[in-house]
Design a protein around this motif. Sequence first.
Motif, PDB file in Angstrom:
ATOM      1  N   LEU A  66       0.816  -1.215   0.000  1.00 47.02           N
ATOM      2  CA  LEU A  66       0.000   0.000   0.000  1.00 47.02           C
ATOM      3  C   LEU A  66       0.845   1.259   0.000  1.00 47.02           C
ATOM      4  CD1 LEU A  66      -2.875  -1.071   2.416  1.00 47.02           C
ATOM      5  CD2 LEU A  66      -3.090  -0.516  -0.021  1.00 47.02           C
ATOM      6  N   ILE A  67       1.949   1.264   0.732  1.00 46.59           N
ATOM      7  CA  ILE A  67       2.841   2.435   0.715  1.00 46.59           C
ATOM      8  C   ILE A  67       3.305   2.710  -0.713  1.00 46.59           C
ATOM      9  CG2 ILE A  67       5.221   3.126   1.295  1.00 46.59           C
ATOM     10  CD1 ILE A  67       3.462   3.853   3.532  1.00 46.59           C
ATOM     11  N   ASN A  68       3.769   1.670  -1.405  1.00 42.03           N
ATOM     12  CA  ASN A  68       4.255   1.838  -2.776  1.00 42.03           C
ATOM     13  C   ASN A  68       3.140   2.215  -3.736  1.00 42.03           C
ATOM     14  OD1 ASN A  68       6.905   1.189  -2.051  1.00 42.03           O
ATOM     15  ND2 ASN A  68       6.566  -0.990  -2.326  1.00 42.03           N
ATOM     16  N   THR A  69       1.969   1.606  -3.589  1.00 42.39           N
ATOM     17  CA  THR A  69       0.850   1.872  -4.490  1.00 42.39           C
ATOM     18  C   THR A  69       0.325   3.289  -4.319  1.00 42.39           C
ATOM     19  OG1 THR A  69       0.233  -0.470  -4.455  1.00 42.39           O
ATOM     20  CG2 THR A  69      -1.441   1.088  -5.199  1.00 42.39           C
ATOM     21  N   THR A  70       0.144   3.724  -3.074  1.00 42.95           N
ATOM     22  CA  THR A  70      -0.396   5.064  -2.859  1.00 42.95           C
ATOM     23  C   THR A  70       0.582   6.146  -3.321  1.00 42.95           C
ATOM     24  OG1 THR A  70       0.348   5.028  -0.542  1.00 42.95           O
ATOM     25  CG2 THR A  70      -1.938   4.389  -0.977  1.00 42.95           C
ATOM     26  N   LYS A  71       1.872   5.927  -3.114  1.00 43.56           N
ATOM     27  CA  LYS A  71       2.859   6.904  -3.597  1.00 43.56           C
ATOM     28  C   LYS A  71       2.817   7.009  -5.111  1.00 43.56           C
ATOM     29  CE  LYS A  71       6.163   6.764   0.202  1.00 43.56           C
ATOM     30  NZ  LYS A  71       7.458   6.306   0.687  1.00 43.56           N
ATOM     31  N   LYS A  72       2.697   5.866  -5.783  1.00 47.24           N
ATOM     32  CA  LYS A  72       2.662   5.841  -7.240  1.00 47.24           C
ATOM     33  C   LYS A  72       1.415   6.539  -7.785  1.00 47.24           C
ATOM     34  CE  LYS A  72       2.742   2.633 -11.146  1.00 47.24           C
ATOM     35  NZ  LYS A  72       2.788   1.223 -11.555  1.00 47.24           N
ATOM     36  N   ILE A  73       0.275   6.307  -7.156  1.00 50.08           N
ATOM     37  CA  ILE A  73      -0.988   6.845  -7.661  1.00 50.08           C
ATOM     38  C   ILE A  73      -1.176   8.311  -7.286  1.00 50.08           C
ATOM     39  CG2 ILE A  73      -3.507   6.670  -7.462  1.00 50.08           C
ATOM     40  CD1 ILE A  73      -3.098   3.638  -7.124  1.00 50.08           C
ATOM     41  N   TYR A  74      -0.915   8.659  -6.029  1.00 50.42           N
ATOM     42  CA  TYR A  74      -1.267   9.990  -5.541  1.00 50.42           C
ATOM     43  C   TYR A  74      -0.096  10.957  -5.446  1.00 50.42           C
ATOM     44  CZ  TYR A  74      -5.495   7.469  -4.270  1.00 50.42           C
ATOM     45  OH  TYR A  74      -6.625   6.704  -4.298  1.00 50.42           O
ATOM     46  N   GLY A  75       1.116  10.452  -5.400  1.00 53.45           N
ATOM     47  CA  GLY A  75       2.266  11.338  -5.260  1.00 53.45           C
ATOM     48  C   GLY A  75       2.115  12.232  -4.034  1.00 53.45           C
ATOM     49  N   ASP A  76       2.271  13.527  -4.253  1.00 53.04           N
ATOM     50  CA  ASP A  76       2.145  14.500  -3.168  1.00 53.04           C
ATOM     51  C   ASP A  76       0.813  15.236  -3.205  1.00 53.04           C
ATOM     52  OD1 ASP A  76       4.698  13.915  -2.208  1.00 53.04           O
ATOM     53  OD2 ASP A  76       5.642  15.347  -3.568  1.00 53.04           O
ATOM     54  N   THR A  77      -0.126  14.797  -4.039  1.00 53.53           N
ATOM     55  CA  THR A  77      -1.397  15.517  -4.171  1.00 53.53           C
ATOM     56  C   THR A  77      -2.206  15.464  -2.886  1.00 53.53           C
ATOM     57  OG1 THR A  77      -1.442  14.990  -6.523  1.00 53.53           O
ATOM     58  CG2 THR A  77      -3.501  15.763  -5.544  1.00 53.53           C
ATOM     59  N   ILE A  78      -2.254  14.299  -2.248  1.00 56.71           N
ATOM     60  CA  ILE A  78      -2.957  14.149  -0.978  1.00 56.71           C
ATOM     61  C   ILE A  78      -2.046  13.427   0.011  1.00 56.71           C
ATOM     62  CG2 ILE A  78      -5.266  14.156  -2.000  1.00 56.71           C
ATOM     63  CD1 ILE A  78      -5.279  11.074  -1.666  1.00 56.71           C
ATOM     64  N   ILE A  79      -2.354  13.571   1.293  1.00 51.55           N
ATOM     65  CA  ILE A  79      -1.569  12.920   2.341  1.00 51.55           C
ATOM     66  C   ILE A  79      -2.095  11.502   2.537  1.00 51.55           C
ATOM     67  CG2 ILE A  79      -0.935  12.954   4.785  1.00 51.55           C
ATOM     68  CD1 ILE A  79      -1.248  16.046   4.631  1.00 51.55           C
ATOM     69  N   GLY A  92     -12.609  11.520   2.335  1.00 49.70           N
ATOM     70  CA  GLY A  92     -12.966  11.579   0.912  1.00 49.70           C
ATOM     71  C   GLY A  92     -13.193  13.000   0.443  1.00 49.70           C
ATOM     72  N   LEU A  93     -13.874  13.806   1.252  1.00 51.45           N
ATOM     73  CA  LEU A  93     -14.089  15.215   0.901  1.00 51.45           C
ATOM     74  C   LEU A  93     -12.747  15.941   0.744  1.00 51.45           C
ATOM     75  CD1 LEU A  93     -17.029  16.024   3.343  1.00 51.45           C
ATOM     76  CD2 LEU A  93     -17.181  15.822   0.849  1.00 51.45           C
ATOM     77  N   TYR A  94     -11.854  15.708   1.708  1.00 49.13           N
ATOM     78  CA  TYR A  94     -10.513  16.300   1.643  1.00 49.13           C
ATOM     79  C   TYR A  94      -9.778  15.852   0.379  1.00 49.13           C
ATOM     80  CZ  TYR A  94      -5.491  15.649   2.157  1.00 49.13           C
ATOM     81  OH  TYR A  94      -4.149  15.555   1.889  1.00 49.13           O
ATOM     82  N   ALA A  95      -9.669  14.542   0.201  1.00 43.83           N
ATOM     83  CA  ALA A  95      -8.835  14.006  -0.877  1.00 43.83           C
ATOM     84  C   ALA A  95      -9.391  14.363  -2.257  1.00 43.83           C
ATOM     85  CB  ALA A  95      -8.710  12.488  -0.735  1.00 43.83           C
ATOM     86  N   HIS A  96     -10.693  14.224  -2.433  1.00 39.82           N
ATOM     87  CA  HIS A  96     -11.230  14.397  -3.782  1.00 39.82           C
ATOM     88  C   HIS A  96     -11.517  15.845  -4.136  1.00 39.82           C
ATOM     89  CE1 HIS A  96     -11.133  10.287  -5.117  1.00 39.82           C
ATOM     90  NE2 HIS A  96     -11.326   9.973  -3.840  1.00 39.82           N
ATOM     91  N   THR A  97     -11.520  16.734  -3.162  1.00 43.26           N
ATOM     92  CA  THR A  97     -11.500  18.162  -3.506  1.00 43.26           C
ATOM     93  C   THR A  97     -10.201  18.470  -4.242  1.00 43.26           C
ATOM     94  OG1 THR A  97     -12.941  18.799  -1.677  1.00 43.26           O
ATOM     95  CG2 THR A  97     -11.485  20.505  -2.550  1.00 43.26           C
TER      96      THR A  97
END
Length: 199
Positions: A31-44, A101-106
């Motif tokens: 999950l650490i590797n997958t989330t970094k690949k997908i989201y980068g620095d866009t969301i925490i 979800g509100l935070y991330a998808h905004t």
Amino acid sequence: MSWCTGSTRFPPLSPSNNNLDAAQLVQYEFLINTTKKIYGDTIITEGADGSLQGPFNQLLYTPTIVQSWTAQQLGAAGLLTSKENEAAVLGILSFNRATYGLYAHTLLAQKAGFTLEQVLSMLAGRCATGLSTRESAIYNLAAKLAQMRGPLDQASYNAAFAVLGHDGVEATIQQAAAFSYSAMMLNAGDVCVPQGAGC
């Protein structure tokens, strides 16, 4: 934006907390590797202690479903464009109000190409101006799906089908269902906005 209580229903799991079993550790790394690949620095997606944020920490409590859950989420997202995916997600969020979800998808919806004004309008339950015909149809269908307590009414189906056809309607259903799964986890876990993003 936040209605979360800040309770810790699923305590943070991470190597630094020394509270991962062997199966959880494997999925944590995945999950650490997958989330970094997908989201980068866009969301925490990672806390200061290395624990996963959003639905991801909670998933570690059921490590046997982590990869199938991730495959479902990515598979559904691959059926539509990134902007169309966000239209569906915002339709779901306009009713279930999952705080993370509100935070991330905004942020993710803006990255996909929506303006902040459009995002806020859609989160308030209004189809925003300036959307394409497909984006509007996807948003309206997802918002309707979020409210269903029985079969989708024929008028809503017909309106979506006239724009999206069978493939587009089913793709929207899949994305709305996949995100509803995530949002249900977030609300059940009372997952707040991560530290550093304001709650």
